[in-house]
Design an enzyme around this catalytic site. Sequence first.
Site, PDB file in Angstrom:
ATOM      1  N   HIS A 279       0.854   5.268   1.387  1.00 52.87           N
ATOM      2  CA  HIS A 279       0.148   6.152   2.307  1.00 52.87           C
ATOM      3  C   HIS A 279       0.826   7.526   2.279  1.00 52.87           C
ATOM      4  CE1 HIS A 279      -2.272   7.249   5.743  1.00 52.87           C
ATOM      5  NE2 HIS A 279      -1.197   7.801   6.259  1.00 52.87           N
TER       6      HIS A 279
ATOM      7  N   ASN B  42       0.857  -1.186   0.000  1.00 55.35           N
ATOM      8  CA  ASN B  42       0.000   0.000   0.000  1.00 55.35           C
ATOM      9  C   ASN B  42       0.893   1.235   0.000  1.00 55.35           C
ATOM     10  OD1 ASN B  42      -2.439   1.555   0.318  1.00 55.35           O
ATOM     11  ND2 ASN B  42      -1.894   1.839   2.476  1.00 55.35           N
TER      12      ASN B  42
END
Length: 192
Positions: free
Chosen positions: A109, A107
């Site tokens: 961020h 991911n």
Amino acid sequence: MHKYAVLVSGRGSNLEAIINSVKKGIVPSMPSMVLTDNSSAKALEFAKKAGIETCFVDPKLHKGKKRMGDEIVRLLKAKGIDTICLAGFMRIIGKNVVEAFPRRIINIHPSLLPMFPGLEAQRQALDAGAAVSGCTVHFVDEGIDTGTIIEQSRVDVLKNDTVETLSARILEREHAVYPRVLASLLNGSLLS
Ligand code: GRF
């Protein structure tokens, strides 16, 4: 050869950056699937334009994290996909998904984790008076933005920054960092 899916919920600028990086030879292959929980995500337009298969998993039909996760695992495994790249996917990934793809889910961020996890990271940075923020690519575990950090890039916070200006500068950095990390996960140079 690893096969990967990109999971999106909205705008899709990171997906667009990944697609462009495939065209430039930085990322070794196109995503095998772009999966979304939002049938009107703008990201789907980038996928369709690039000829990538798209798939909508309707949260109304698969209620709750566990059922949604089971459906995602089923769809991806059926395609032989072994790697997941979250790019603005606005859902917490369940234990069932994490366990089905151990150390193969990443991911990005928009903060220097562990600072400012969760929603509105750029606003959190401004509210805290941070002089520096940036972005983090990390493996995904069951927590919110808590997985092992793979790479971080720092972006200075300027005196007159607003959420919009800071977000735009961080986003530009995301577009450079994320495809490179994805490439290293796919070509095996990132030890997972
Ligand atoms: C990015 O800021 C990313 O860091 C966060 O969600 C946003 C997605 O933007 N996880 P986009 O959909 O890729 O444009």
